[in-house]
Write a protein that holds these residues in place. Structure first.
Motif, PDB file in Angstrom:
ATOM      1  N   LYS A 462      29.229  39.651  41.841  1.00 51.75           N
ATOM      2  CA  LYS A 462      30.419  40.090  42.575  1.00 51.75           C
ATOM      3  C   LYS A 462      31.682  39.862  41.741  1.00 51.75           C
ATOM      4  O   LYS A 462      32.575  40.721  41.691  1.00 51.75           O
ATOM      5  CB  LYS A 462      30.519  39.322  43.898  1.00 51.75           C
ATOM      6  N   ASN A 463      31.760  38.703  41.104  1.00 56.20           N
ATOM      7  CA  ASN A 463      32.935  38.400  40.289  1.00 56.20           C
ATOM      8  C   ASN A 463      33.084  39.375  39.124  1.00 56.20           C
ATOM      9  O   ASN A 463      34.198  39.784  38.772  1.00 56.20           O
ATOM     10  CB  ASN A 463      32.845  36.971  39.755  1.00 56.20           C
ATOM     11  N   LEU A 464      31.954  39.750  38.516  1.00 55.33           N
ATOM     12  CA  LEU A 464      32.017  40.671  37.386  1.00 55.33           C
ATOM     13  C   LEU A 464      32.502  42.048  37.808  1.00 55.33           C
ATOM     14  O   LEU A 464      33.226  42.721  37.059  1.00 55.33           O
ATOM     15  CB  LEU A 464      30.644  40.773  36.717  1.00 55.33           C
ATOM     16  N   ILE A 465      32.097  42.480  38.993  1.00 53.06           N
ATOM     17  CA  ILE A 465      32.576  43.772  39.500  1.00 53.06           C
ATOM     18  C   ILE A 465      34.096  43.742  39.638  1.00 53.06           C
ATOM     19  O   ILE A 465      34.804  44.647  39.176  1.00 53.06           O
ATOM     20  CB  ILE A 465      31.902  44.094  40.845  1.00 53.06           C
ATOM     21  N   VAL A 466      34.626  42.687  40.253  1.00 53.27           N
ATOM     22  CA  VAL A 466      36.068  42.571  40.435  1.00 53.27           C
ATOM     23  C   VAL A 466      36.769  42.450  39.081  1.00 53.27           C
ATOM     24  O   VAL A 466      37.827  43.055  38.854  1.00 53.27           O
ATOM     25  CB  VAL A 466      36.394  41.367  41.338  1.00 53.27           C
ATOM     26  N   LYS A 467      36.171  41.681  38.174  1.00 55.44           N
ATOM     27  CA  LYS A 467      36.763  41.513  36.845  1.00 55.44           C
ATOM     28  C   LYS A 467      36.864  42.853  36.115  1.00 55.44           C
ATOM     29  O   LYS A 467      37.911  43.194  35.538  1.00 55.44           O
ATOM     30  CB  LYS A 467      35.920  40.538  36.010  1.00 55.44           C
ATOM     31  N   ALA A 468      35.797  43.635  36.155  1.00 61.28           N
ATOM     32  CA  ALA A 468      35.810  44.930  35.478  1.00 61.28           C
ATOM     33  C   ALA A 468      36.852  45.853  36.086  1.00 61.28           C
ATOM     34  O   ALA A 468      37.608  46.530  35.369  1.00 61.28           O
ATOM     35  CB  ALA A 468      34.425  45.564  35.570  1.00 61.28           C
ATOM     36  N   GLY A 474      44.287  47.629  34.661  1.00 55.10           N
ATOM     37  CA  GLY A 474      45.392  47.274  33.781  1.00 55.10           C
ATOM     38  C   GLY A 474      45.561  45.804  33.492  1.00 55.10           C
ATOM     39  O   GLY A 474      46.439  45.423  32.699  1.00 55.10           O
ATOM     40  N   ALA A 475      44.755  44.937  34.094  1.00 53.57           N
ATOM     41  CA  ALA A 475      44.868  43.508  33.798  1.00 53.57           C
ATOM     42  C   ALA A 475      44.495  43.257  32.339  1.00 53.57           C
ATOM     43  O   ALA A 475      43.511  43.813  31.845  1.00 53.57           O
ATOM     44  CB  ALA A 475      43.961  42.703  34.717  1.00 53.57           C
ATOM     45  N   PRO A 476      45.262  42.462  31.611  1.00 52.96           N
ATOM     46  CA  PRO A 476      44.946  42.211  30.198  1.00 52.96           C
ATOM     47  C   PRO A 476      43.637  41.446  30.055  1.00 52.96           C
ATOM     48  O   PRO A 476      43.365  40.505  30.812  1.00 52.96           O
ATOM     49  CB  PRO A 476      46.134  41.383  29.704  1.00 52.96           C
ATOM     50  N   SER A 477      42.826  41.841  29.071  1.00 49.28           N
ATOM     51  CA  SER A 477      41.516  41.208  28.911  1.00 49.28           C
ATOM     52  C   SER A 477      41.621  39.748  28.503  1.00 49.28           C
ATOM     53  O   SER A 477      40.704  38.972  28.760  1.00 49.28           O
ATOM     54  CB  SER A 477      40.675  41.979  27.878  1.00 49.28           C
ATOM     55  N   ASP A 478      42.732  39.349  27.860  1.00 44.68           N
ATOM     56  CA  ASP A 478      42.833  37.937  27.481  1.00 44.68           C
ATOM     57  C   ASP A 478      43.012  37.040  28.705  1.00 44.68           C
ATOM     58  O   ASP A 478      42.888  35.819  28.618  1.00 44.68           O
ATOM     59  CB  ASP A 478      43.969  37.720  26.478  1.00 44.68           C
ATOM     60  N   ALA A 479      43.287  37.649  29.861  1.00 45.80           N
ATOM     61  CA  ALA A 479      43.363  36.874  31.097  1.00 45.80           C
ATOM     62  C   ALA A 479      42.035  36.829  31.828  1.00 45.80           C
ATOM     63  O   ALA A 479      41.871  36.045  32.768  1.00 45.80           O
ATOM     64  CB  ALA A 479      44.422  37.473  32.017  1.00 45.80           C
ATOM     65  N   THR A 480      41.078  37.658  31.415  1.00 47.04           N
ATOM     66  CA  THR A 480      39.816  37.745  32.147  1.00 47.04           C
ATOM     67  C   THR A 480      38.603  37.348  31.315  1.00 47.04           C
ATOM     68  O   THR A 480      37.516  37.200  31.855  1.00 47.04           O
ATOM     69  CB  THR A 480      39.594  39.177  32.660  1.00 47.04           C
ATOM     70  N   ARG A 481      38.765  37.175  30.011  1.00 50.08           N
ATOM     71  CA  ARG A 481      37.614  36.909  29.147  1.00 50.08           C
ATOM     72  C   ARG A 481      37.804  35.638  28.342  1.00 50.08           C
ATOM     73  O   ARG A 481      38.939  35.239  28.045  1.00 50.08           O
ATOM     74  CB  ARG A 481      37.380  38.085  28.193  1.00 50.08           C
ATOM     75  N   ILE A 482      36.685  35.040  27.941  1.00 49.92           N
ATOM     76  CA  ILE A 482      36.742  33.814  27.151  1.00 49.92           C
ATOM     77  C   ILE A 482      36.765  34.093  25.662  1.00 49.92           C
ATOM     78  O   ILE A 482      37.031  33.204  24.861  1.00 49.92           O
ATOM     79  CB  ILE A 482      35.551  32.879  27.464  1.00 49.92           C
TER      80      ILE A 482
END
Length: 493
Positions: A462-468, A474-482
């Motif tokens: 579920k979290n990955l769906i929301v993250k994608a 438009g959310a920056p990937s540096d805020a969503t990825r390690i």
């Protein structure tokens, strides 16, 4: 007529082996038959890297050196290659530059893992002439586990020696080695053994199709990154092997503006660049696909045809709408990859049929792709949950959606309820994201095993769906990825 033995190069000479048990591993041949004990046995499953050796092969007109795990590679797969072990590096009493750099940097502690580390860095050294960073070295060493925690001096040694073009004995005889490998490539079929137990390596599709029709119970061998474990860990009583490594054409890659065609024997290492050209997330997925040793041996076709529910490529290719081409005798057929998986390690592959190629349609300008792999450790680990998503968005509205997961069920499969929840929603609507995440429970009752609990997998999915969706919105990937945080931390060390 078929050649009754295998031939390969070692130390500048042709080695011929005509009498060996079909299931003999390269490591056992080196240590038991040749007494070349510098190559170690650690895990015997291709994870620790203590058994790393390097193979030289011609790739697109040039000599390429790649690390492989000798513990799970079968001896018969050596045909036509140059084999290099740690005993072969020093010349006339002088250490190889990689070995000398490790000595200078105190890069060896207990020493058990050191030969494999030397060979991985030797392969990196042979690439030469490209920027070598800490990340480059860590990628090269991801398949070499050192329990003495001595990585910093090892990495320092690699940074010292691997950034310059190679200047060693192997480079000086590059042309001679390439010519010798071409002489070994005789285009003949190889058949070692008898009808009841054999190692066969056909040279063309026609011979392969006939051999497989005559022996449909034989084990098809691609890179052996999975089959090798059946031998070393499962102790499976396999007696007949048909290796695909010499079949002309199965290794070819054709990249056009509309379709990427990957031959079934395209290794992950060779497929990485073309796949990254489709989307950066595919490139990152391939960078975390096992280790350098696994990527050099494992193949696109093998990852699909073994039907594993945690094979990383399948979910990504399902979202891209990939088509498989199969052959049985003289008959050929195609089918969507999502229809290939029927049950746990059960595929729509008929008796005596083999996978020829994978056709991957290129995404359009309105398509957005996101791929996430969740594991217990970052490098060289099997997915607990793998998600791939492709959305087509027009005027801010999702008009098509394909979402697939691996690690959630007995097969990799699409999340049809999630897709339905996304269709016709606006990408900026957070309520649509939540609804799509909740719909995942309609698609999967997740696996519950030692890698992750069912509850964990469902929540992560579920979290990955929301993250994608957040990234696509438009959310920056540096805020969503390690990834970026990890690399920044290394740079600061």
């Amino acid at each position: 007529m078929a050649r009754k033995g295998i031939r390969f190069l070692r130390r500048g000479r042709v080695v011929e082996v005509a009498d060996f048990a079909p299931r003999t591993t390269l490591l056992d041949w080196l240590r038991i038959d040749q007494r070349a004990t510098g190559t170690k046995e650690g895990c015997a499953e291709g994870d620790c890297g203590a058994c790393t050796v390097v193979l030289g092969r011609e790739r697109e007109g040039r000599l390429v050196y790649e690390p492989v795990n000798a513990c799970i590679m079968l001896l018969g797969q050596m045909d036509g290659a140059e084999l290099i072990t740690v005993e072969d590096l020093a010349q006339a009493g002088a250490l190889h530059p990689v070995q000398a750099a490790l000595v200078a940097r105190h890069g060896s502690q207990c020493g058990f893992c050191t030969p494999g580390i030397v060979m991985s860095l030797f392969a990196l050294y042979q690439e030469g002439g490209r920027p070598v960073t800490r990340e480059t070295v860590c990628d090269a060493l991801a398949g070499n586990l050192c329990r003495c925690t001595g990585y910093r001096p090892i990495i320092d040694a690699a940074l010292d020696v691997c950034a310059e073009p190679p200047a060693d004995a192997f480079e000086s005889r590059n042309e001679a080695t390439l010519a010798a490998l071409r002489r070994l490539d005789d285009g003949e079929d190889v058949f070692v053994g008898e009808g009841h137990a054999f190692f066969a390596a056909p040279a063309n599709e026609e011979t392969l199709a006939k051999l497989l029709s005559d022996h449909p119970e034989a084990t098809l061998l691609a890179g052996a990154t999975d089959v090798g474990l059946w031998v070393t860990k499962g102790l499976a009583p396999l007696r007949k092997f048909i290796s695909l490594g010499r079949v002309k054409g199965l290794e070819e890659i054709h990249d056009s503006p509309e379709v990427l065609a990957l031959g079934a024997m395209s290794t992950h290492a060779r497929a990485m660049g073309p796949l990254a050209g489709i989307d950066p997330d595919l490139g990152e997925l391939m960078r975390r696909f096992g280790s350098a040793q696994v990527r050099a041996s494992g193949t696109v076709g093998g990852n699909i045809a073994n039907g594993s529910p945690i094979g990383d490529l399948a979910p990504a290719l399902i979202t891209l709408g990939a088509i498989l081409e199969l052959r049985q005798g003289n008959d050929r057929r195609t089918l969507p990859i999502e229809n290939f998986f029927l049950g746990y390690r059960k595929q729509d592959r008929r008796r005596g049929e083999f996978l020829r190629s994978v056709l991957i349609p290129k995404p359009g300008p309105n398509d957005h792709i996101r791929i996430f792999k969740v594991t217990k450790r970052f490098d060289e680990d099997i997915s607990a949950v793998m998600m791939a998503m492709r959305l087509t968005i027009k005027d801010g509205r999702i008009v098509t959606a394909r979402v697939a997961f691996g690690g959630m069920a007995a097969i990799p499969k699409r999340a049809l309820a999630v897709e339905k929840a996304l269709l016709e929603s606006r990408i900026q609507e957070g309520t649509a994201w939540a609804a799509a995440g909740e719909a995942l429970g309609q698609d999967f009752t997740p696996l519950d095993d030692h890698r992750a609990s069912a509850a964990y997998r469902l929540q992560v999915g579920k979290n990955l769906i929301v993250k994608a969706l957040a990234e696509i919105a438009g959310a920056p990937s540096d805020a969503t990825r390690i990834i970026g945080h990890r690399e920044a931390a290394h740079a600061a060390e």
